[in-house]
Design a protein around this motif. Structure first.
Motif, PDB file in Angstrom:
ATOM      1  N   ASN A  29      -0.817   6.603  12.133  1.00 50.62           N
ATOM      2  CA  ASN A  29       0.291   5.665  11.935  1.00 50.62           C
ATOM      3  C   ASN A  29       1.306   5.795  13.058  1.00 50.62           C
ATOM      4  N   ASN A  30       2.089   4.758  13.236  1.00 51.49           N
ATOM      5  CA  ASN A  30       3.136   4.769  14.258  1.00 51.49           C
ATOM      6  C   ASN A  30       4.390   5.414  13.697  1.00 51.49           C
ATOM      7  N   GLN A  31       4.959   6.352  14.455  1.00 48.37           N
ATOM      8  CA  GLN A  31       6.212   6.953  14.013  1.00 48.37           C
ATOM      9  C   GLN A  31       7.327   5.926  14.210  1.00 48.37           C
ATOM     10  N   LEU A  32       8.137   5.764  13.184  1.00 51.32           N
ATOM     11  CA  LEU A  32       9.224   4.790  13.214  1.00 51.32           C
ATOM     12  C   LEU A  32      10.477   5.443  13.771  1.00 51.32           C
ATOM     13  N   THR A  33      11.089   4.801  14.760  1.00 51.32           N
ATOM     14  CA  THR A  33      12.385   5.249  15.260  1.00 51.32           C
ATOM     15  C   THR A  33      13.448   4.480  14.499  1.00 51.32           C
ATOM     16  N   ILE A  34      14.305   5.203  13.796  1.00 59.26           N
ATOM     17  CA  ILE A  34      15.341   4.594  12.959  1.00 59.26           C
ATOM     18  C   ILE A  34      16.615   4.544  13.787  1.00 59.26           C
ATOM     19  N   SER A  35      17.040   3.344  14.159  1.00 59.03           N
ATOM     20  CA  SER A  35      18.183   3.209  15.058  1.00 59.03           C
ATOM     21  C   SER A  35      19.525   3.150  14.330  1.00 59.03           C
ATOM     22  N   SER A  36      19.508   2.935  13.020  1.00 61.57           N
ATOM     23  CA  SER A  36      20.767   2.890  12.275  1.00 61.57           C
ATOM     24  C   SER A  36      20.632   3.791  11.053  1.00 61.57           C
ATOM     25  N   LEU A 112      19.630  31.108   9.186  1.00 58.36           N
ATOM     26  CA  LEU A 112      19.246  30.983   7.784  1.00 58.36           C
ATOM     27  C   LEU A 112      18.218  29.872   7.630  1.00 58.36           C
ATOM     28  N   GLN A 113      17.350  30.024   6.661  1.00 54.74           N
ATOM     29  CA  GLN A 113      16.383  28.987   6.345  1.00 54.74           C
ATOM     30  C   GLN A 113      16.722  28.459   4.971  1.00 54.74           C
ATOM     31  N   ASN A 114      17.377  27.297   4.918  1.00 53.20           N
ATOM     32  CA  ASN A 114      17.841  26.839   3.619  1.00 53.20           C
ATOM     33  C   ASN A 114      17.658  25.357   3.382  1.00 53.20           C
ATOM     34  N   VAL A 115      16.860  24.696   4.170  1.00 52.40           N
ATOM     35  CA  VAL A 115      16.615  23.278   3.932  1.00 52.40           C
ATOM     36  C   VAL A 115      15.157  22.972   4.253  1.00 52.40           C
ATOM     37  N   SER A 116      14.595  22.050   3.538  1.00 51.85           N
ATOM     38  CA  SER A 116      13.198  21.705   3.780  1.00 51.85           C
ATOM     39  C   SER A 116      13.076  20.503   4.708  1.00 51.85           C
ATOM     40  N   VAL A 117      13.535  19.339   4.290  1.00 53.07           N
ATOM     41  CA  VAL A 117      13.410  18.140   5.115  1.00 53.07           C
ATOM     42  C   VAL A 117      14.597  18.089   6.080  1.00 53.07           C
ATOM     43  N   PRO A 118      14.348  18.063   7.382  1.00 54.95           N
ATOM     44  CA  PRO A 118      15.461  18.011   8.332  1.00 54.95           C
ATOM     45  C   PRO A 118      16.240  16.703   8.206  1.00 54.95           C
ATOM     46  N   GLN A 119      17.524  16.768   8.489  1.00 59.27           N
ATOM     47  CA  GLN A 119      18.345  15.568   8.450  1.00 59.27           C
ATOM     48  C   GLN A 119      17.837  14.586   9.496  1.00 59.27           C
ATOM     49  N   GLY A 120      17.720  13.326   9.092  1.00 55.84           N
ATOM     50  CA  GLY A 120      17.263  12.276  10.001  1.00 55.84           C
ATOM     51  C   GLY A 120      15.772  12.002   9.943  1.00 55.84           C
ATOM     52  N   VAL A 121      15.046  12.690   9.044  1.00 59.19           N
ATOM     53  CA  VAL A 121      13.597  12.510   8.936  1.00 59.19           C
ATOM     54  C   VAL A 121      13.270  11.954   7.554  1.00 59.19           C
ATOM     55  N   VAL A 122      12.386  10.958   7.520  1.00 60.94           N
ATOM     56  CA  VAL A 122      11.954  10.333   6.267  1.00 60.94           C
ATOM     57  C   VAL A 122      10.427  10.251   6.283  1.00 60.94           C
ATOM     58  N   PHE A 123       9.812  10.686   5.186  1.00 60.38           N
ATOM     59  CA  PHE A 123       8.360  10.587   5.039  1.00 60.38           C
ATOM     60  C   PHE A 123       8.029   9.611   3.924  1.00 60.38           C
ATOM     61  N   ALA A 124       6.930   8.877   4.101  1.00 63.86           N
ATOM     62  CA  ALA A 124       6.318   8.081   3.032  1.00 63.86           C
ATOM     63  C   ALA A 124       4.911   8.633   2.869  1.00 63.86           C
ATOM     64  N   PRO A 170      -4.892  11.540   7.294  1.00 66.42           N
ATOM     65  CA  PRO A 170      -3.652  11.261   8.025  1.00 66.42           C
ATOM     66  C   PRO A 170      -3.134   9.827   7.850  1.00 66.42           C
ATOM     67  N   ARG A 171      -3.966   8.926   7.352  1.00 62.94           N
ATOM     68  CA  ARG A 171      -3.497   7.570   7.069  1.00 62.94           C
ATOM     69  C   ARG A 171      -2.522   7.547   5.899  1.00 62.94           C
ATOM     70  N   ALA A 172      -2.508   8.621   5.105  1.00 65.64           N
ATOM     71  CA  ALA A 172      -1.722   8.680   3.872  1.00 65.64           C
ATOM     72  C   ALA A 172      -0.283   9.136   4.080  1.00 65.64           C
ATOM     73  N   VAL A 173       0.148   9.311   5.322  1.00 63.07           N
ATOM     74  CA  VAL A 173       1.520   9.750   5.589  1.00 63.07           C
ATOM     75  C   VAL A 173       2.091   8.999   6.792  1.00 63.07           C
ATOM     76  N   ALA A 174       3.337   8.557   6.639  1.00 61.67           N
ATOM     77  CA  ALA A 174       4.071   7.923   7.730  1.00 61.67           C
ATOM     78  C   ALA A 174       5.433   8.601   7.831  1.00 61.67           C
ATOM     79  N   CYS A 175       5.971   8.629   9.040  1.00 55.60           N
ATOM     80  CA  CYS A 175       7.231   9.339   9.271  1.00 55.60           C
ATOM     81  C   CYS A 175       8.179   8.462  10.073  1.00 55.60           C
ATOM     82  N   GLY A 176       9.442   8.513   9.702  1.00 52.31           N
ATOM     83  CA  GLY A 176      10.495   7.866  10.459  1.00 52.31           C
ATOM     84  C   GLY A 176      11.518   8.912  10.869  1.00 52.31           C
TER      85      GLY A 176
END
Length: 188
Positions: A29-36, A112-124, A170-176
């Motif tokens: 899949n194509n990684q999406l760049t989220i501009s806003s 420290l390691q205290n967050v799972s999903v980094p800020q600014g990242v979205v998975f489907a 890998p078709r089952a996951v997309a990331c922005g």
């Protein structure tokens, strides 16, 4: 000690899984760049990346900051009636268009390691059975590791597990990723 060790091990599992998702998302899949900010257009674009392969998105996995984007952008006219009603009556934004929204809170702090999903990242992602596997050979185990050192008793515990992770489809996951977001070293 038991709880803290267990949570740290679970965090390592989460991070390993997210690193696998991030790597697999760019294979088919194509990684999406989220501009806003994250809005319904972003979610629909990510959903389409997965569903164009005749799969169904089961959940969006996001950081708490991106949930804030969605809550700021919500408008009863723009979203489906069920989602709008839930948000307006309860303040909880747990799904949209029948797709669950999984949120992780916190920020990365130096050392420290205290967050799972980094800020600014979205998975489907699809449901797990269409995505990958996580076989557990030895589940999380705690053993007493007491010893006698230099004439003093030392009490301790040994924690361990043996698991594996694989994204089989890998078709089952997309990331922005938001413009300007930093992908941490553990993820990429």
């Amino acid at each position: 000690t038991h709880d803290k060790a267990t949570f740290q091990i679970m965090l390592q599992e989460d991070r390993a899984g997210l690193a696998e998702l991030y790597a697999a998302s760019a294979l088919e899949n194509n990684q999406l760049t989220i501009s806003s900010s994250v809005n319904k257009t972003v979610l629909e674009t990510l959903q389409l990346e997965v569903e164009r392969h005749r799969l169904l998105v089961d959940k969006f996995i996001i950081n708490r900051a991106e949930l804030g984007d969605l809550k700021k952008n919500i408008n009863a006219i723009d979203y489906d009636p069920v989602t709008s009603r839930d948000v307006l009556l309860t303040g909880i934004f747990a799904s949209i268009w029948g797709v669950n929204i999984f949120v992780s809170a916190g920020v990365d702090e130096q050392g420290l390691q205290n967050v799972s999903v980094p800020q600014g990242v979205v998975f489907a992602v699809t449901e797990g059975r269409y995505l990958g596997a996580m076989p557990v050979r030895i589940s999380l185990t705690m053993l007493p590791a007491d010893q006698f050192i230099t004439g003093k008793f030392q009490y301790g515990y040994l924690f361990g597990e043996m698991i594996g992770m694989a994204i089989l489809n890998p078709r089952a996951v997309a990331c922005g990723v938001k413009s300007g977001a930093t992908i941490p070293s553990w993820m990429g």
